[in-house]
Design an enzyme around this catalytic site. Structure first.
Site, PDB file in Angstrom:
ATOM      1  N   SER A 343       0.853  -1.188   0.000  1.00 26.47           N
ATOM      2  CA  SER A 343       0.000   0.000   0.000  1.00 26.47           C
ATOM      3  C   SER A 343       0.885   1.234   0.000  1.00 26.47           C
ATOM      4  O   SER A 343       2.113   1.145   0.028  1.00 26.47           O
ATOM      5  CB  SER A 343      -0.919   0.008   1.232  1.00 26.47           C
ATOM      6  OG  SER A 343      -0.146   0.110   2.422  1.00 26.47           O
ATOM      7  N   LYS A 344       0.235   2.411  -0.009  1.00 25.16           N
ATOM      8  CA  LYS A 344       0.983   3.666  -0.077  1.00 25.16           C
ATOM      9  C   LYS A 344       1.925   3.851   1.107  1.00 25.16           C
ATOM     10  O   LYS A 344       2.939   4.535   0.995  1.00 25.16           O
ATOM     11  CB  LYS A 344       0.010   4.843  -0.153  1.00 25.16           C
ATOM     12  CG  LYS A 344      -0.731   4.929  -1.477  1.00 25.16           C
ATOM     13  CD  LYS A 344      -1.661   6.127  -1.497  1.00 25.16           C
ATOM     14  CE  LYS A 344      -2.419   6.209  -2.824  1.00 25.16           C
ATOM     15  NZ  LYS A 344      -3.352   7.367  -2.845  1.00 25.16           N
ATOM     16  N   ARG A 345       1.594   3.232   2.250  1.00 29.49           N
ATOM     17  CA  ARG A 345       2.459   3.421   3.423  1.00 29.49           C
ATOM     18  C   ARG A 345       3.821   2.748   3.239  1.00 29.49           C
ATOM     19  O   ARG A 345       4.755   3.008   3.994  1.00 29.49           O
ATOM     20  CB  ARG A 345       1.778   2.889   4.680  1.00 29.49           C
ATOM     21  CG  ARG A 345       1.541   1.399   4.706  1.00 29.49           C
ATOM     22  CD  ARG A 345       0.699   1.010   5.917  1.00 29.49           C
ATOM     23  NE  ARG A 345       0.382  -0.403   5.934  1.00 29.49           N
ATOM     24  CZ  ARG A 345       1.191  -1.324   6.438  1.00 29.49           C
ATOM     25  NH1 ARG A 345       2.358  -0.977   6.957  1.00 29.49           N
ATOM     26  NH2 ARG A 345       0.839  -2.598   6.439  1.00 29.49           N
ATOM     27  N   GLY A 347       5.594   3.297   0.635  1.00 29.63           N
ATOM     28  CA  GLY A 347       6.340   4.161  -0.282  1.00 29.63           C
ATOM     29  C   GLY A 347       5.662   4.201  -1.641  1.00 29.63           C
ATOM     30  O   GLY A 347       4.455   4.005  -1.760  1.00 29.63           O
TER      31      GLY A 347
END
Length: 836
Positions: A343-345, A347
């Site tokens: 996911s975006k967390r 990077g």
């Protein structure tokens, strides 16, 4: 009109009324030239009527992974007369990528697109792109444009789809509403679907009741067998309704998934009658997908495993409409390095982000292909053509793949360094403009920077960062922070700096765009004038001129300054300003220049007692023979002064005893943590057939995960439960995306065609450290718990050449025997050969 009459006639022969036929097909238009007709009102298998120009396919191969086995059916004179609405002919393998334009193209979607693209190219098929934009609230044209741009950047050009067209007609679901409406009406007419008048409130009440009763939360079929008169009355009254699919009783859906094998679902136990069309006329996702896959002639559906359960509804719809069911391949999830879903967390996860960071499309393609697929070798770097040649869906693994940004960057570096110099320079020049280093492109600067930096970059953007460092001048920061600086500054750096400043003032220093050609001669002249050469000359010269102790050739950096100034680059510290700063540094920072003389960092006083002999040896070896004799005479004089006994030995500090070699150094082999272990489980590495993934008990709280290259030598069953010898303190490394924390020791013959495990004797205890004859138990100190630093990592390289099996097959180091508390370690049949 003639085609429409022929269609009605066929439907009447099958027992469907002309009214139903008209309601089901009016307005669909002509998409191809073959006609699929259900055998009866209940659907089932399909007959295919085709014109001579459009041969049809009556079956597909299973579990091949390559092109499906296509059985061609020739048209007959009777079928040639029908030229009506139908699916696209399935005369070649057809694969599709169907994104929803609700955001950017994620790496998971890019991998799905890639696998479809590679399979289509490998099997001489068609790659179709379809936009699934029925989610009106979230789908946007901007997102669609972004996804299309990302696919084009990756080089995944499609044969049919948006902006290309093709026999499938419209390739956006939002443009196919009439088709879905007519297909839903066809299902109603055939008894496979029905109108449902339940309100949202009623459905919510049913859901709560099912939850309270502990029963399945699924539609209970209230309107499944409703009175036709009641249905007609409500329709005439204008009450809103949905169309629901009538799930067959006792139905089992089974597919032979190309990745996961046979998968079956008990339909009744899995779902209730599901919606096809909402009350506002908008079709639901699974209905659209099934209809589109059929009408576009898709032969193989390759997608993420999160769509696996969608297959149930889609297969039911396809069978009810009498269409072919395609092959399916559901690929594993992509996880972040913490083993959670990417996911975006974690990077950057979108293709556009990677593009902006300077990744190459061919490198992205290379890396994405390896996320769940391999060709059975240890190869990591592929060209696009090599991927197409090697790709096979049957080699896609069902195990989750871990996204490793470090490996992606490494692969990008390999591709970047393989680029033609002109292409790299062009990319670097564009990046310098994009990041504001220069206002506009400058071919001379880009070409020079490219030649200087191409072999030093993993990303194009790395080159821009390196150029900023080259153009800047951070002498003071380097002098204060770099560990190597004190020794350089303490070696009369001031004298060399003065000579450089004076040479520049006289105009002798080459500083123009062509400085590289004469720079080494100039440095050599400075060396003669100051009595320096080699490292004593070039390291301090680099620090004085560039302000750094690392980087490209000094002459190339000097030329960069002139080119960058001419190009109007930002942040350039010209040579005149550098020389002025160098002069001030020498005047004002006497504290740093005298650090070595004071015994500061890097001086002899800072060398630990146990390392002094080795430091003496290394230092004296650099001197000329005459100087070495002077040192030898001085050492002999000191020895005579002490009466030949040497200085008093320093008191030992508490801690583990260090075994020293004859030079007084710690014997490298004693720094290795080698223990007895037991394999608790062993399986094939999901991404490399030659590797095993083992869980080994080495006497710690948790088993060690170790990867070994033994799959080609020892059967999997023979690995289970084996006692082994494990080197435990090597730095953990990732092997094909999975961390390995140790190494299983083995013997091998010279040709490496025979490999055997190094086995402890019977009775040896799991976790016990090995003994080495003459050295005792090998249990390294805390500083060597993990061999992380470069010098520590060299320990195994020093030891390995002297590890061997003797003529009895026993493990030795330099002829000394390795053993456990129960005796020596041996290989089964190998003798007089390498151990490692």
């Amino acid at each position: 009109m003639k085609g429409e009459c022929s269609l009605l006639a066929c439907l009447v022969c099958l027992g469907l009324s002309a009214a139903v036929a008209g309601a089901s097909f009016t307005g669909l238009g002509f998409v191809g030239s073959s006609l699929l007709l259900p055998q009866n009102r209940l659907g089932g298998s399909a007959q295919c009527l085709a014109a001579p120009s459009q041969p049809s396919i009556a079956g597909t191969g299973r579990r091949s992974g390559r092109a499906p086995t296509l059985k061609m059916t020739a048209a007959t004179p009777e079928t040639a007369e029908s030229d009506s609405f139908s699916a696209v002919a399935r005369d070649v393998p057809r694969y599709r990528f169907a994104p929803s334009p609700t955001g950017s193209l994620h790496v998971g979607g890019a991998r799905t697109a890639l696998y479809n693209y590679l399979a289509a190219k490998k099997n001489n098929g068609k790659f179709v792109v379809r936009i699934e934009d029925t989610d009106l609230a979230r789908s946007t044209k901007e997102s669609e444009a972004s996804m299309i741009a990302d696919l084009k950047w990756l080089g995944l050009e499609w044969d049919e789809g948006p902006s290309v067209g093709g026999p499938g007609g419209q390739y956006r679901q939002s443009e196919r509403a009439e088709i879905y409406k007519q297909m839903a009406e066809k299902l109603v007419a055939a008894g496979h679907a029905y109108p449902c008048f339940c309100t949202e409130e009623e459905l919510e009440e049913k859901r709560k009741k099912a939850e309270a009763d502990g029963s399945q939360v699924a539609y209970d079929g209230t309107w499944r067998d409703a009175d036709p008169e009641e249905v007609k009355k409500r329709m005439e009254a204008g009450e809103p309704f949905t169309y629901r699919f009538k799930v067959p009783k006792g139905k089992v859906v089974t597919i032979q998934d190309l990745v996961r094998g046979r998968v079956s679902w008990d339909v009744e136990a899995t779902l209730g009658d599901f919606i096809l069309l909402r009350s506002n006329g908008v079709p639901v996702y699974n209905f659209c997908v099934a209809v589109d896959d059929a009408l576009m002639g898709v032969t193989t559906v390759v997608r993420a495993e999160e769509h696996l359960t969608n297959t149930i509804r889609q297969v039911l719809v396809l069978e009810a409409l009498g269409f072919h069911v395609p092959e399916y391949a559901h690929c594993s999830l992509i996880l972040g390095e913490d083993r959670s879903k990417l996911s975006k967390r974690h990077g950057a996860t979108s293709c556009d982000q990677f593009r902006l960071e300077g990744y190459l499309p061919d490198a992205m393609i290379n890396y994405l292909a390896l996320l769940g697929w391999n060709d059975g070798t240890d190869k990591d770097i592929y060209t696009r053509e090599e991927l197409i040649e090697a790709f096979d869906l049957t080699r896609v693994t069902p195990s989750p793949a871990m996204f490793d940004t470090g490996k992606l960057k490494w692969i990008n570096g390999q591709h970047l360094r393989a680029l033609p110099a002109e292409e790299f320079a062009e990319r670097l020049g564009a990046a310098m403009v994009a990041e504001g280093l220069v206002a506009e492109g400058n071919e001379a600067l880009a070409t020079h920077a490219g030649e200087m930096l191409q072999q030093k970059c993993d990303l194009v953007n790395d080159g821009v960062a390196q150029m900023r460092d080259i153009l800047d001048y951070q002498l003071t920061a380097t002098a204060e922070q770099d560990e190597a600086a004190p020794q350089i500054l303490g070696d009369d750096f001031a004298a060399l700096a003065k000579a450089i400043v004076e040479s520049h003032a006289k105009g002798d220093m080459p500083t123009g765009p062509d400085a590289e050609a004469t720079f080494k001669d100039w440095v050599s002249a400075i060396g003669k004038a100051t009595g320096r050469k080699g490292k004593r000359l070039f390291f301090p010269a680099r620090l004085a001129i560039t302000g750094n102790l690392a980087g490209p050739d000094i002459g190339a950096q000097v030329a960069s300054l002139a080119l960058a100034e001419a190009a109007g680059a930002k942040g350039v510290v010209p040579m005149a300003a550098r020389m002025e700063a160098l002069g001030k540094f020498v005047e004002e920072r006497q504290d740093l220049l005298k650090s070595k003389a004071r015994g500061g960092k890097g001086g002899a006083a800072s060398v630990p007692d146990e390392a002094v002999p080795q430091r003496i040896f290394e230092t004296v070896a650099k001197l000329a023979p005459a100087q070495q004799r002077e040192v030898l005479a001085a050492a002999e004089g000191l020895l005579q002064q002490s009466g030949g006994k040497g200085a008093a030995k320093p008191k030992k500090k508490a801690g583990p005893t260090k075994v020293l070699d004859r030079s007084g150094n710690v014997e490298p082999v004693t720094r290795l943590d080698i223990r007895v272990g037991k394999i608790l489980s062993c399986e094939k590495h999901p991404d490399a057939d030659s590797l095993y993934l083992e869980q080994i008990d080495v006497g710690e709280e948790e088993p060690r995960q170790v990867i070994s290259g033994l799959a080609n030598f020892i059967p999997l069953d023979d690995m289970q439960g084996r006692m082994v010898t494990v080197l435990c303190n090597l730095k953990p490394v990732k092997m094909r995306g999975i961390l390995s924390s140790g190494m299983v020791l083995c013997g091998s013959n010279e040709e490496h065609s025979q490999v055997e495990l190094l086995e402890p004797p019977e009775g040896a205890q799991v976790g016990e450290h090995l003994l080495l004859d003459g050295y005792g138990v090998m249990q390294p100190g805390e500083e060597d718990a993990v061999l992380k630093s470069k010098s520590q990592q060299n320990v195994w390289k020093m030891v390995a050449p002297d590890m061997a099996l003797d003529n009895e097959g026993k493990a030795t180091y330099n002829g000394k025997l390795f053993a456990t508390s129960k005796g020596p370690l041996t290989c089964k049949s190998l003798r007089d050969c390498q151990l490692g």
